[in-house]
Design a protein around this motif. Structure first.
Motif, PDB file in Angstrom:
ATOM      1  N   THR A  65      39.460 -85.412  -9.812  1.00  0.00           N
ATOM      2  CA  THR A  65      39.683 -86.764  -9.311  1.00  0.00           C
ATOM      3  C   THR A  65      39.093 -87.771 -10.291  1.00  0.00           C
ATOM      4  O   THR A  65      38.215 -87.454 -11.112  1.00  0.00           O
ATOM      5  N   THR A 111      37.096 -90.102  -9.533  1.00  0.00           N
ATOM      6  CA  THR A 111      35.667 -90.230  -9.209  1.00  0.00           C
ATOM      7  C   THR A 111      34.855 -89.188  -9.955  1.00  0.00           C
ATOM      8  O   THR A 111      33.795 -89.496 -10.518  1.00  0.00           O
ATOM      9  N   GLU A 112      35.324 -87.940  -9.973  1.00  0.00           N
ATOM     10  CA  GLU A 112      34.590 -86.904 -10.679  1.00  0.00           C
ATOM     11  C   GLU A 112      34.655 -87.113 -12.187  1.00  0.00           C
ATOM     12  O   GLU A 112      33.678 -86.859 -12.912  1.00  0.00           O
ATOM     13  N   THR A 142      38.845 -95.321  -2.696  1.00  0.00           N
ATOM     14  CA  THR A 142      37.864 -95.265  -3.776  1.00  0.00           C
ATOM     15  C   THR A 142      38.230 -96.121  -4.977  1.00  0.00           C
ATOM     16  O   THR A 142      37.349 -96.468  -5.768  1.00  0.00           O
ATOM     17  N   TRP A 143      39.498 -96.453  -5.146  1.00  0.00           N
ATOM     18  CA  TRP A 143      39.943 -97.167  -6.340  1.00  0.00           C
ATOM     19  C   TRP A 143      40.998 -98.209  -6.005  1.00  0.00           C
ATOM     20  O   TRP A 143      41.709 -98.085  -5.004  1.00  0.00           O
ATOM     21  N   ASP A 174      41.293 -87.946  -4.355  1.00  0.00           N
ATOM     22  CA  ASP A 174      40.938 -89.352  -4.181  1.00  0.00           C
ATOM     23  C   ASP A 174      42.127 -90.116  -3.616  1.00  0.00           C
ATOM     24  O   ASP A 174      43.284 -89.822  -3.950  1.00  0.00           O
ATOM     25  N   GLY A 198      32.244 -90.147 -12.872  1.00  0.00           N
ATOM     26  CA  GLY A 198      30.880 -89.974 -12.399  1.00  0.00           C
ATOM     27  C   GLY A 198      30.048 -89.028 -13.247  1.00  0.00           C
ATOM     28  O   GLY A 198      30.553 -88.289 -14.080  1.00  0.00           O
ATOM     29  N   THR A 252      44.309 -88.053  -8.031  1.00  0.00           N
ATOM     30  CA  THR A 252      44.000 -89.343  -7.428  1.00  0.00           C
ATOM     31  C   THR A 252      45.312 -90.014  -7.055  1.00  0.00           C
ATOM     32  O   THR A 252      46.221 -90.113  -7.891  1.00  0.00           O
ATOM     33  N   PRO A 257      34.444 -97.068  -2.260  1.00  0.00           N
ATOM     34  CA  PRO A 257      34.396 -97.308  -3.710  1.00  0.00           C
ATOM     35  C   PRO A 257      32.968 -97.239  -4.233  1.00  0.00           C
ATOM     36  O   PRO A 257      32.022 -97.602  -3.525  1.00  0.00           O
ATOM     37  N   ARG A 258      32.830 -96.782  -5.466  1.00  0.00           N
ATOM     38  CA  ARG A 258      31.511 -96.667  -6.083  1.00  0.00           C
ATOM     39  C   ARG A 258      31.434 -97.544  -7.330  1.00  0.00           C
ATOM     40  O   ARG A 258      32.431 -97.698  -8.049  1.00  0.00           O
ATOM     41  N   TYR A 313      36.154-103.434  -4.442  1.00  0.00           N
ATOM     42  CA  TYR A 313      36.391-102.453  -5.501  1.00  0.00           C
ATOM     43  C   TYR A 313      35.644-102.876  -6.767  1.00  0.00           C
ATOM     44  O   TYR A 313      36.060-103.815  -7.456  1.00  0.00           O
ATOM     45  N   PHE A 371      29.963 -97.749 -11.020  1.00  0.00           N
ATOM     46  CA  PHE A 371      29.506 -96.833 -12.055  1.00  0.00           C
ATOM     47  C   PHE A 371      28.794 -97.644 -13.135  1.00  0.00           C
ATOM     48  O   PHE A 371      29.452 -98.298 -13.954  1.00  0.00           O
TER      49      PHE A 371
END
Length: 282
Positions: A276, A278-279, A189-190, A150, A282, A126, A78-79, A212, A81
């Protein structure tokens, strides 16, 4: 077993084409307007769908990934943002991108059919997987990742997580996270709450504790889980989708399988690229 017949697909494609030709789909968000008052739409990508993969670099030029316990490349973690809220409902409105998100549950054949259809169109999606579904079909976790999509957490048993006690909700979130880590080397990631479009403040906090930084919600609901028929699924999405939208869809429903080709065709026609989450963010 629920099957999607060729006539189902033809009906959905005809319905989608008819609705488009008839101007039945209104844009869900107002387009940008130039100083002259004309609507401005970014030019559609003229490349073929298959050439529009989110990462077309050769394997040697991509950033190295950590290794999962099974020896394959681990899934992304996970990122966080910066500037985004704890609960994300959509991405930037100024870019012609959308995220198709699928609740991961149901017949594996339908999941594979939907993933394959997306990939044939050059789209990436995703998948928010249910833990019990991963227990029954562990190979699908790697199938999702190998397609460039994702993969995330949709709780362990797909119950009403917002109505649970702290201990119960924690078990639902971490149970699925543990399965994802075991299968892919990452908790995904989510996180998306089960049986709810939005997470309660408690569930948001528990998801953050589990790793998360954000909860992934959505601003467009296909209502495919009500089995309204493929034309209705197409209409529900295309009437509201716009730049930055996050769309809720489901594996396991024949209407969704039948609707996806026409839906992706219309997104291409509008110049909206399916990427996704994420994209998108991001």
């Amino acid at each position: 077993m629920v099957r999607v017949t060729p006539s189902d697909r033809r009906s959905a494609l005809r319905a989608g084409a008819g609705l488009v030709a008839g101007g039945a789909f209104a844009a869900g968000c107002s387009p940008a307007v130039s100083s002259s008052g004309a609507a401005v739409r970014p030019a559609a990508d003229s490349r073929s769908p298959a050439s529009r993969s989110p990462d077309s670099r050769s394997p040697a030029s991509r950033p190295a990934a950590s290794r999962s316990p099974a020896g394959t490349a681990a899934a992304p973690a996970p990122r966080a943002f910066p500037g985004q809220p704890a609960q994300i409902t959509h991405g930037p409105r100024g870019r012609p991108r959308v995220a198709l998100t699928f609740h991961g549950q149901g017949e594996p054949a339908m999941a594979r059919a939907l993933l394959g259809e997306a990939e044939r169109h050059g789209a990436r999606v995703t998948v928010l997987a249910v833990g019990t579904w991963l227990d029954e079909h562990p190979d699908l976790a790697r199938r999702v990742l190998d397609g460039g999509h994702d993969l995330g957490n949709h709780t362990q048993r797909h119950l009403d997580v917002n109505a649970m006690s702290e201990a119960e909700a924690t078990a639902e979130i971490t149970g699925c996270a543990q399965r994802l880590r075991r299968l892919t080397g990452s908790v995904g990631t989510w996180f998306r709450p089960s049986r709810a479009a939005r997470a309660s403040p408690l569930v948001v906090a528990l998801a953050r504790r589990a790793g998360y930084p954000h909860v992934l919600s959505y601003d467009v609901d296909s209502l495919d889980f009500t089995s309204p028929g493929a034309p209705a699924v197409i209409r529900n999405v295309l009437d509201k989708i716009c730049d930055g939208s996050v769309v809720s869809l489901h594996f396991g429903y024949a209407d969704t399988v039948a609707a996806l080709p026409a839906l992706l065709d219309e997104l291409d026609r509008r110049g909206l690229r399916a990427v996704t989450a994420t994209e998108l963010i991001g």
